[in-house]
Design a protein around this motif. Sequence first.
Motif, PDB file in Angstrom:
ATOM      1  N   LYS A   1       0.817  -1.215   0.000  1.00 12.45           N
ATOM      2  CA  LYS A   1       0.000   0.000   0.000  1.00 12.45           C
ATOM      3  C   LYS A   1       0.848   1.261   0.000  1.00 12.45           C
ATOM      4  O   LYS A   1       0.496   2.259  -0.615  1.00 12.45           O
ATOM      5  CB  LYS A   1      -0.927   0.007   1.218  1.00 12.45           C
ATOM      6  CG  LYS A   1      -2.334  -0.447   0.927  1.00 12.45           C
ATOM      7  CD  LYS A   1      -3.227  -0.147   2.118  1.00 12.45           C
ATOM      8  CE  LYS A   1      -4.670  -0.479   1.779  1.00 12.45           C
ATOM      9  NZ  LYS A   1      -5.577  -0.120   2.880  1.00 12.45           N
TER      10      LYS A   1
ATOM     11  N   ASP B   1      -7.359   7.349   2.951  1.00  9.80           N
ATOM     12  CA  ASP B   1      -7.144   5.900   3.040  1.00  9.80           C
ATOM     13  C   ASP B   1      -8.075   5.161   2.082  1.00  9.80           C
ATOM     14  O   ASP B   1      -7.683   4.149   1.484  1.00  9.80           O
ATOM     15  CB  ASP B   1      -7.385   5.413   4.474  1.00  9.80           C
ATOM     16  CG  ASP B   1      -6.278   5.842   5.436  1.00  9.80           C
ATOM     17  OD1 ASP B   1      -5.173   6.166   4.950  1.00  9.80           O
ATOM     18  OD2 ASP B   1      -6.520   5.864   6.653  1.00  9.80           O
ATOM     19  N   GLU B   2      -9.295   5.647   1.965  1.00 10.29           N
ATOM     20  CA  GLU B   2     -10.271   5.028   1.053  1.00 10.29           C
ATOM     21  C   GLU B   2      -9.777   5.079  -0.390  1.00 10.29           C
ATOM     22  O   GLU B   2      -9.897   4.117  -1.142  1.00 10.29           O
ATOM     23  CB  GLU B   2     -11.617   5.740   1.172  1.00 10.29           C
ATOM     24  CG  GLU B   2     -12.701   5.150   0.290  1.00 10.29           C
ATOM     25  CD  GLU B   2     -14.007   5.927   0.387  1.00 10.29           C
ATOM     26  OE1 GLU B   2     -14.986   5.517  -0.270  1.00 10.29           O
ATOM     27  OE2 GLU B   2     -14.066   6.951   1.110  1.00 10.29           O
TER      28      GLU B   2
ATOM     29  N   THR C   1      -6.817   2.659  -0.826  1.00 13.42           N
ATOM     30  CA  THR C   1      -7.322   1.289  -0.832  1.00 13.42           C
ATOM     31  C   THR C   1      -7.931   0.926  -2.174  1.00 13.42           C
ATOM     32  O   THR C   1      -7.714  -0.180  -2.690  1.00 13.42           O
ATOM     33  CB  THR C   1      -8.363   1.099   0.291  1.00 13.42           C
ATOM     34  OG1 THR C   1      -7.729   1.309   1.556  1.00 13.42           O
ATOM     35  CG2 THR C   1      -8.960  -0.302   0.255  1.00 13.42           C
TER      36      THR C   1
ATOM     37  N   HIS D   1      -5.202   0.499  -4.709  1.00 13.23           N
ATOM     38  CA  HIS D   1      -4.431  -0.690  -4.357  1.00 13.23           C
ATOM     39  C   HIS D   1      -5.172  -1.956  -4.774  1.00 13.23           C
ATOM     40  O   HIS D   1      -4.607  -2.840  -5.432  1.00 13.23           O
ATOM     41  CB  HIS D   1      -4.163  -0.699  -2.848  1.00 13.23           C
ATOM     42  CG  HIS D   1      -3.256  -1.789  -2.408  1.00 13.23           C
ATOM     43  ND1 HIS D   1      -3.555  -2.646  -1.371  1.00 13.23           N
ATOM     44  CD2 HIS D   1      -2.031  -2.179  -2.864  1.00 13.23           C
ATOM     45  CE1 HIS D   1      -2.567  -3.504  -1.208  1.00 13.23           C
ATOM     46  NE2 HIS D   1      -1.630  -3.248  -2.094  1.00 13.23           N
ATOM     47  N   LYS D   2      -6.432  -2.036  -4.424  1.00 11.35           N
ATOM     48  CA  LYS D   2      -7.209  -3.243  -4.742  1.00 11.35           C
ATOM     49  C   LYS D   2      -7.393  -3.415  -6.250  1.00 11.35           C
ATOM     50  O   LYS D   2      -7.370  -4.541  -6.762  1.00 11.35           O
ATOM     51  CB  LYS D   2      -8.559  -3.203  -4.031  1.00 11.35           C
ATOM     52  CG  LYS D   2      -8.457  -3.460  -2.537  1.00 11.35           C
ATOM     53  CD  LYS D   2      -9.827  -3.577  -1.883  1.00 11.35           C
ATOM     54  CE  LYS D   2      -9.701  -3.949  -0.417  1.00 11.35           C
ATOM     55  NZ  LYS D   2     -11.021  -4.091   0.238  1.00 11.35           N
TER      56      LYS D   2
END
Length: 317
Positions: free
Chosen positions: A193, A212-213, A216, A219-220
């Motif tokens: 991350k 952070d959202e 994420t 990243h995903k």
Amino acid sequence: MKKSNKKKYILYTLLIVLLLLIKGVIYYDISVEDLKKEYANEHSKFIEIDEMQVHYRDEGKGFPIVLVHGTASSLHTWNAWTKELKKTNRIIRMDLPAFGLTGPNKTADYSIKSYTSFLHQFLEKVKVTKFHLAGNSLGGNIAWNYTAENPDKVVKLILVDASGLPTNKPQPAVFKIAKTPVLSDLFLYVTPKFFIKKNMKEVYADDSKITDELITRYHKMALRVGNRQAFIDRAKMDFKLGSKANLEKLKSVKTPILLLWGAKDNWIPLNNGKRMDSILPNSKLVILENSGHVPMEENPEESLIVLKGFLKEFLNE
């Protein structure tokens, strides 16, 4: 490469992988079905093109606006624009091959020619023949190439920090890694991350807007089955940005164009926008002083004001 050097590379690779395993930063692929649960919604649709299940969204009513994202991104980068624009327009956006829920192209061809052909096929399937077209970064490169080949279809073109001219500066680190033997192999397993966050700090002008959202999601999407290999294949493509034929094609685009550029873009600097503006016969450059490479995501309100003003000119023609 000499055998002795090759053995050293293999040894170093194994040691690095071992260390990373101990630290727990090996990330496994995420299935499309699992990602759909989180990143597809009631507007998500899937359409088959070249044996790919292409994720797209088609929202709102009115004159169509097609939105094309950039490298390592997805249709979600246009969320804020879509929320506002779908009040008055039909908004169509898709995950390009190699990215998002769409994933890799089985041919591993991520040339601009291939992407332009993909966009043509996609628009034929969703049955739009006249529209405004917007693209960011790689999406901008695809958008102006498509417009050059289909000038009768695109009424207005919006290029947001678009690629297509040489930047005269080193490539971002993520592209160098993807092109480097051993490191590119590690990239298939090691995508922590913090690496995504580092890249986003290069893309955004204001780090405080990197949530952070957001990290994420990027990243995903990178971990979607096949996307890491596709990114490596895409990074190795030579777009021949300085070729004479490429410049002549850019000059041929006479469609009204809005060049929307972040003044603090570290990936495709403002100077590229100024050069593009000097080459295009019918363009208008607007500089967003507080934005980086993705102003539609980083500063949607400010960029929308400029976009709406540009589109209103269409209504008065």
